[in-house]
Design a protein around this motif. Structure first.
Motif, PDB file in Angstrom:
ATOM      1  N   ALA A  11     -11.826 -18.352 -19.520  1.00  0.00           N
ATOM      2  CA  ALA A  11     -12.230 -19.360 -18.525  1.00  0.00           C
ATOM      3  C   ALA A  11     -12.401 -20.684 -19.266  1.00  0.00           C
ATOM      4  CB  ALA A  11     -13.537 -18.957 -17.859  1.00  0.00           C
ATOM      5  N   THR A  12     -11.680 -21.703 -18.801  1.00  0.00           N
ATOM      6  CA  THR A  12     -11.688 -23.022 -19.463  1.00  0.00           C
ATOM      7  C   THR A  12     -12.116 -24.097 -18.477  1.00  0.00           C
ATOM      8  OG1 THR A  12      -9.885 -22.308 -20.918  1.00  0.00           O
ATOM      9  CG2 THR A  12     -10.296 -24.666 -20.765  1.00  0.00           C
ATOM     10  N   GLU A  13     -13.223 -24.760 -18.797  1.00  0.00           N
ATOM     11  CA  GLU A  13     -13.723 -25.818 -17.920  1.00  0.00           C
ATOM     12  C   GLU A  13     -13.050 -27.142 -18.276  1.00  0.00           C
ATOM     13  OE1 GLU A  13     -17.845 -25.388 -16.910  1.00  0.00           O
ATOM     14  OE2 GLU A  13     -18.114 -27.556 -17.024  1.00  0.00           O
ATOM     15  N   LEU A  14     -12.703 -27.914 -17.240  1.00  0.00           N
ATOM     16  CA  LEU A  14     -11.969 -29.165 -17.440  1.00  0.00           C
ATOM     17  C   LEU A  14     -12.750 -30.339 -16.858  1.00  0.00           C
ATOM     18  CD1 LEU A  14      -8.606 -27.734 -16.135  1.00  0.00           C
ATOM     19  CD2 LEU A  14      -9.203 -27.983 -18.517  1.00  0.00           C
ATOM     20  N   GLY A  41     -12.186 -28.976 -12.731  1.00  0.00           N
ATOM     21  CA  GLY A  41     -12.201 -27.609 -12.216  1.00  0.00           C
ATOM     22  C   GLY A  41     -12.297 -26.591 -13.334  1.00  0.00           C
ATOM     23  N   LEU A  42     -11.982 -25.377 -12.991  1.00  0.00           N
ATOM     24  CA  LEU A  42     -12.045 -24.282 -13.972  1.00  0.00           C
ATOM     25  C   LEU A  42     -10.723 -23.530 -13.965  1.00  0.00           C
ATOM     26  CD1 LEU A  42     -14.081 -22.704 -15.875  1.00  0.00           C
ATOM     27  CD2 LEU A  42     -14.349 -21.130 -13.971  1.00  0.00           C
ATOM     28  N   TYR A  87      -6.566 -21.526  -6.458  1.00  0.00           N
ATOM     29  CA  TYR A  87      -5.135 -21.417  -6.153  1.00  0.00           C
ATOM     30  C   TYR A  87      -4.353 -21.008  -7.396  1.00  0.00           C
ATOM     31  CZ  TYR A  87      -4.504 -26.047  -8.288  1.00  0.00           C
ATOM     32  OH  TYR A  87      -4.486 -27.106  -9.154  1.00  0.00           O
ATOM     33  N   LEU A  88      -3.240 -20.355  -7.119  1.00  0.00           N
ATOM     34  CA  LEU A  88      -2.406 -19.830  -8.202  1.00  0.00           C
ATOM     35  C   LEU A  88      -1.623 -20.962  -8.858  1.00  0.00           C
ATOM     36  CD1 LEU A  88      -1.432 -17.142  -9.538  1.00  0.00           C
ATOM     37  CD2 LEU A  88       0.480 -17.186  -7.908  1.00  0.00           C
ATOM     38  N   ARG A  89      -1.740 -21.075 -10.180  1.00  0.00           N
ATOM     39  CA  ARG A  89      -1.005 -22.114 -10.916  1.00  0.00           C
ATOM     40  C   ARG A  89       0.229 -21.554 -11.600  1.00  0.00           C
ATOM     41  NH1 ARG A  89      -3.638 -25.565 -15.002  1.00  0.00           N
ATOM     42  NH2 ARG A  89      -2.094 -27.069 -14.321  1.00  0.00           N
ATOM     43  N   VAL A 132      -5.041 -19.341 -12.770  1.00  0.00           N
ATOM     44  CA  VAL A 132      -5.653 -19.774 -11.510  1.00  0.00           C
ATOM     45  C   VAL A 132      -6.537 -20.987 -11.772  1.00  0.00           C
ATOM     46  CG1 VAL A 132      -7.330 -19.125  -9.727  1.00  0.00           C
ATOM     47  CG2 VAL A 132      -5.558 -17.498 -10.417  1.00  0.00           C
ATOM     48  N   ARG A 133      -6.489 -21.972 -10.886  1.00  0.00           N
ATOM     49  CA  ARG A 133      -7.365 -23.147 -10.976  1.00  0.00           C
ATOM     50  C   ARG A 133      -8.412 -23.066  -9.862  1.00  0.00           C
ATOM     51  NH1 ARG A 133      -6.559 -28.547 -12.444  1.00  0.00           N
ATOM     52  NH2 ARG A 133      -5.717 -27.625 -14.370  1.00  0.00           N
ATOM     53  N   MET A 134      -9.684 -23.176 -10.248  1.00  0.00           N
ATOM     54  CA  MET A 134     -10.766 -23.215  -9.264  1.00  0.00           C
ATOM     55  C   MET A 134     -11.168 -24.667  -9.030  1.00  0.00           C
ATOM     56  SD  MET A 134     -13.225 -20.051 -10.403  1.00  0.00           S
ATOM     57  CE  MET A 134     -14.295 -20.373  -8.994  1.00  0.00           C
ATOM     58  N   ALA A 135     -11.522 -24.996  -7.802  1.00  0.00           N
ATOM     59  CA  ALA A 135     -11.884 -26.371  -7.452  1.00  0.00           C
ATOM     60  C   ALA A 135     -13.179 -26.780  -8.169  1.00  0.00           C
ATOM     61  CB  ALA A 135     -12.061 -26.478  -5.944  1.00  0.00           C
TER      62      ALA A 135
END
Length: 299
Positions: free
Chosen positions: A185-188, A213-214, A248-250, A263-266
């Motif tokens: 899990a990578t926070e941006l 996002g994450l 959503y699927l990246r 996957v990118r989380m909002a």
């Protein structure tokens, strides 16, 4: 117990390679340390505030008594006692602030160990009791020099962008069916800054930080003998992916030996332990739906 308390306080990182039972015990201990630190930090903060107000009150009273024109022995003694009181209260205030800062180093980010606890607990159902999981869990802030990359702003001259990428979770292990998993899990986050000329002609320095996002990555290396038919399902795999509304699927890649999902989380749910756990759970379920179908086709 695997926790090195001094190391955790200094580096804000917990790393271990251990059985599920030991990992869960350590994560529970981290949670209890965090709760204790929050309580102690609050207690010392309240005391520091009380001492500060007492110092302020004593100082005002000392000034008032000092400006009185009546000179008596009692009044002089009261002023001396007030000055001594201020000195003692100042020492106590410094002590309480020191303790507050000391405990703040153990007041770590809650959602990270909460998510990790739930994910390890979920994975434990399909992992051998003696099998080991490798865990790297960071509690550091994402917005720090360590995770920064600076680029030139693509549209605004003399502006720059600091991009932050912090991989705070890395979890690696093997299921009972010999499939190997790697979850990260990578926070941006990003900060844009530079000089902007206003309508009056004056230039002002502007800076704005936004959470991006994450990013959650999952790789499953599966045994070919059991799930070899995955290759046949390459074009159908994306249909099996189900995710929460704010994820959503990246990317989704299928090879002869592994499946890779990104996957990118909002941003609004990037620090929500319930949403992160739900996204990770659905990622595993989506890929295993493909593996289970491949297993049937392989027979």
């Amino acid at each position: 117990m695997l926790i090195d308390l001094q190391k955790l306080r200094k580096n804000q990182i917990y790393t271990a390679k251990a059985t599920v039972k030991n990992l869960m015990a350590d994560l529970q201990e981290i949670a209890e340390l965090d709760r204790l630190a929050e309580l102690q930090q609050s207690k010392h903060g309240k005391r520091a505030l009380q001492y500060f107000l007492a110092i302020l009150g004593s100082f005002v009273l000392t000034v008032v008594l000092s400006v009185l024109k009546v000179e008596t022995t009692v009044l002089g003694l009261a002023i001396i006692l007030l000055v001594l009181g201020i000195f003692v209260l100042t020492i106590l205030l410094i002590y309480e602030l020191f303790k507050k800062i000391q405990f703040s180093k153990l007041n770590i980010v809650n959602y990270r160990y909460e998510v990790t606890q739930r994910v390890v607990q979920m994975l434990a159902r399909d992992i051998d009791e003696s099998g080991e999981i490798e865990l790297n869990l960071s509690f550091k802030s994402t917005v720090s020099q360590e995770y920064k990359q600076t680029i030139i702003h693509p549209r605004k001259p003399q502006w720059k962008i600091d991009k932050y990428q912090h991989e705070w979770l890395k979890l690696e292990g093997q299921f009972l069916d010999k499939s190997h998993f790697l979850l990260t899990a990578t926070e941006l986050s990003k900060t844009q800054y530079g000089w902007k000329r206003g309508s009056s002609g004056k230039s002002k320095y502007k800076s704005k930080t936004n959470a991006v996002g994450l990013d959650v990555f999952l790789t499953l290396n599966y045994p070919q003998r059991r799930y070899g038919a995955v290759k046949i399902l390459q074009n159908e795999v994306s249909n099996a992916v189900k995710l929460p509304n704010l994820s959503y699927l990246r990317g989704l890649k299928v090879t002869e030996k592994a499946m890779h999902m990104s996957v990118r989380m909002a941003p609004q749910v990037a620090d929500n332990s319930g949403e992160i756990y739900q996204t990770i759970t659905m990622m595993f379920l989506s890929l295993y739906q493909v593996l289970n179908l491949a297993k049937i086709l392989s027979k």
